[in-house]
Design an enzyme around this catalytic site. Structure first.
Site, short mmCIF file in Angstrom:
data_model
loop_
_atom_site.label_atom_id
_atom_site.label_comp_id
_atom_site.label_asym_id
_atom_site.label_seq_id
_atom_site.Cartn_x
_atom_site.Cartn_y
_atom_site.Cartn_z
CG ASP A 1 80.15 14.47 82.94
OD1 ASP A 1 81.29 14.96 82.94
OD2 ASP A 1 79.17 15.06 83.42
CG ASP B 1 77.00 9.92 83.00
OD1 ASP B 1 77.16 10.32 81.83
OD2 ASP B 1 76.61 10.67 83.91
CD GLU C 1 72.45 13.44 80.59
OE1 GLU C 1 71.76 14.38 80.15
OE2 GLU C 1 72.56 13.19 81.80
#
Length: 690
Positions: A81, A83, A85
């Protein structure tokens, strides 16, 4: 040339596989493959706070599969993803696979914000290395939260009660709820009255009367605005100077003896502009208001919509959309609704949020032509409703303004003193514009045609009694809005913040609003008293700024941790001297059936409320706490009581369970014919209580 693409989830892998050919081998990691240990701190305080990550036990087989695939691949594309994280997951995968003699030169990071063929092809054309700054920011957040949670929680065990835990951001959110509850408790209600007068034109009938409201007496406004200065922001509320029944009755009596004349009629045209497309925060707020969905559920639904390729990435604080998306939406609107529904210049939105990630897009449909019916058929009604909310907001954001004609009519009494001024307001929708798509369409409130100097006849004057209302308890939407405004956490963390303090039993939902429990109050009071610097809104917001500085390479995460930990360690030493806090209990007049000496009290434990003896630990008697409803079970005539599922959700069940398995999510469902026959449609096996 064979490429290995690694994503997080099987669904994402399946969607991507539709766009990539046989030269791509797509695997998934099922999220993180390494984590901090659960049984110990896992942070090396002697060596610059280095995290001591361990391979997650049930990921070992999956890691071996990834290693095998990596060895035979020419290129390894990390597609987690977009982002912080996701960046950290990519970094961890790269490190683990590199240990198996896979060259780091094979690894590339690709990023896309929607799972469409165009977005994936563009990402493949623009690979990059893993961003170490983003990884450092995520590491800093993880280490920071671990230090606070794992070092303060044992103190709570000693000083408040065993089994409690604390969190850096969650504790500040809890403080907002507790402070608001205390403001509500000490709020002094004040009575006040409003005066409403029905008047009709002499040419019309009494049935066509218009309601006016008293606003001035002898030129003095009767409305008073007051402001409370709360911990979490000012709260304004209104009342009138008419504060007794006697005053109200006198005014009503006066009005019955007056004549009424139109003093002014003003008309103006105004416009309403559409809202920008959703961010993570505004989507959670709207889903809570419209559907009653908790943030965690909303994010879960949005995750599925993203992975299936229906919406863009749902963790974002940006309100902008790509030029391609804007063009597609404008073409769609013109085709479906006509050219007068699109503005001459495309609308551009800019976020007010500090440090917003403008490289991301707002949440929007990946293809504007994808219908709600298709999503419902593919994923189900709940997903369809959330998609519809996202679709309407994004499309409406590129439509024309709604045009509204507003009318204000002022009426004065004549001949006698005092002079009373009354007001009526109306509005007419001249052109719907973007309101054609929004569910909260503006309803017409058309007034009759009045002229200045026209006399009106009295039908009725009456007073309505009111009380000033305290600040409302937070619900999901208002709490998320406050967290965002005060920069507590980040959009992707709001759902976990709320679910954490709810799961810990620090707050409970009462009619969709958050009510702090006695345990939550005690924990908050202890933290505020002994960790006032950490459990503080400005400090928490400042820490988010520090994390953002790390993400942009402006600050070193280890030096930031040192600045935090030195005063924190000092507080940890001082708190050992703190007094133990006693959790308040709710007294009852029931004598303990076991010892006969103490009375039963209501305590709150890990699984909610229960009865115990007031002499505990001398007497260890306990029994379940049962909340009555005064409703009879339609299946066997037993008492309907309030219960909780293992996840803490309330439902209504028969007190004769397991002999009677009647259950319903809503109290009103019990009165339906389906409930009366004990059909299982009321709830999906909710009787498995905590």
């Amino acid at each position: 040339m064979k490429s290995l693409v690694i994503v997080e989830s099987p669904t994402k892998a399946k969607t991507i596989s539709r766009f990539l050919g046989k030269d791509f081998d797509i695997k998934f990691s099922m999220g993180h493959i390494i984590d901090l240990p659960k049984s110990k701190l896992g942070i090396d305080l002697e060596h610059d706070f280095e995290p001591q990550y361990e391979v997650i036990e049930d990921k070992k087989k999956l890691i071996n599969e990834l290693k095998t695939a990596a060895k035979s691949a020419d290129t390894i594309l990390l597609a987690t993803d977009p982002d912080r994280e996701g960046e950290a997951i990519s970094s961890n995968i790269q490190d683990i696979l590199s240990d198996s003699k896979v060259s780091k030169k094979k690894f590339k990071r690709i990023v896309f914000h929607e799972i469409t063929e165009g977005a994936i092809r563009e990402a493949l054309d623009n690979p990059r290395d893993v961003d170490d700054n983003l990884v450092s920011a995520q590491t800093a957040r993880r280490v920071l939260d671990r230090l606070v949670g794992y070092q303060i929680s044992p103190v709570l065990w000693k000083k408040v009660r065993r089994g409690l835990s604390a969190g850096r951001v969650q504790s500040v959110a809890l403080r907002l709820l507790v402070e608001r509850e205390r403001e509500i408790e000490k709020f002094g209600k004040e009575p006040y009255f409003t005066i409403h007068v029905l008047l009709h034109q002499k040419s019309g009938s009494k049935s066509q009367a218009t309601e006016f409201e008293l606003i001035e007496i002898d030129g003095e406004k009767i409305e008073i605005k007051r402001t409370l200065h709360l911990y979490d922001g000012d709260y304004s509320f209104g009342r009138t100077t008419i504060d007794t029944q006697q005053k109200a009755d006198k005014i009503v009596g006066d009005l019955n003896g007056h004549t009424f004349t139109i003093a002014d009629v003003s008309m103006r045209q105004s416009k309403r502009s559409p809202y920008p497309p959703f961010t993570t925060s505004t989507l959670q707020q709207q889903a809570a208001q419209r559907f009653g969905l908790p943030g965690k559920r909303t994010m879960s639904l949005a995750q599925k919509l993203y992975e299936e390729g229906y919406i863009t990435y749902h963790r974002t604080d940006s309100v902008s959309m790509s030029q391609v998306a804007v063009g597609q939406i404008r073409d769609f609107v013109q085709k479906e609704y006509g050219a007068n529904y699109i503005p001459s210049i495309p609308r551009a939105y800019f976020t007010k949020q500090k440090n917003a990630q403008e490289a991301h897009e707002a949440i929007r449909p990946t293809k504007v032509a994808t219908s709600v019916d298709k999503v419902k058929a593919d994923l189900g009604d709940t997903y369809g409703r959330l998609y519809d909310l996202i679709w309407r907001r994004a499309v409406a954001s590129q439509m024309t303004d709604a045009m509204i004609e507003s009318t204000t009519v002022l009426v004065d009494t004549q001949a006698k003193k005092p002079v009373y001024r009354l007001k009526a307001s109306g509005s007419v929708l001249l052109f719907d514009g973007f309101l054609k798509l929004t569910p909260q369409a503006l309803e017409d409130a058309r007034l009759p045609k009045f002229t200045t100097g026209e006399e009106l006849s009295l039908v009725e004057a009456k007073a309505e009694a009111h009380e000033t209302t305290p600040p409302p308890r937070y619900n999901d939407a208002s709490l998320i809005k406050t967290l965002e405004e005060k920069e507590i956490g980040r959009p992707s963390t709001y759902a976990s913040i709320i679910s954490t303090i709810t799961d810990r039993g620090y707050v409970e939902r009462v009619e969709r609003r958050f009510l702090p429990t006695s345990v939550g109050m005690a924990v908050n009071d202890f933290l505020v008293k002994n960790f006032s610097t950490i459990d503080d809104v400005p400090f928490t917001a400042a820490m988010e700024d520090e994390l953002d500085a790390i993400a942009t390479g402006k600050k070193n995460w280890k030096s930031m941790m040192k600045d935090f930990y030195v005063p924190f360690e000092k507080s940890m030493v001082e708190v050992e001297k703190a007094d133990r806090i006693k959790i308040p209990v709710e007294e009852t007049d029931q004598v303990c059936p076991q010892c006969g000496k103490g009375n039963l009290v209501v305590r709150t434990g890990k699984f909610g409320k229960f009865f115990s003896c007031s002499t505990f630990p001398d007497c260890n008697f306990t029994k379940p706490f049962v909340e009555e409803t005064n409703v009879i079970c339609p299946k066997d005539g037993g008492r309907v009581i309030i219960k909780k599922t293992r996840k803490g959700r309330k439902f209504y069940g028969c007190s004769n369970y397991p002999n009677c398995d009647f259950a319903a999510w809503k109290l009103e469902d019990i009165k339906t014919p389906g409930a009366a026959t004990g059909k299982k449609s009321q709830a999906a096996k909710p009787q498995k209580t905590a």
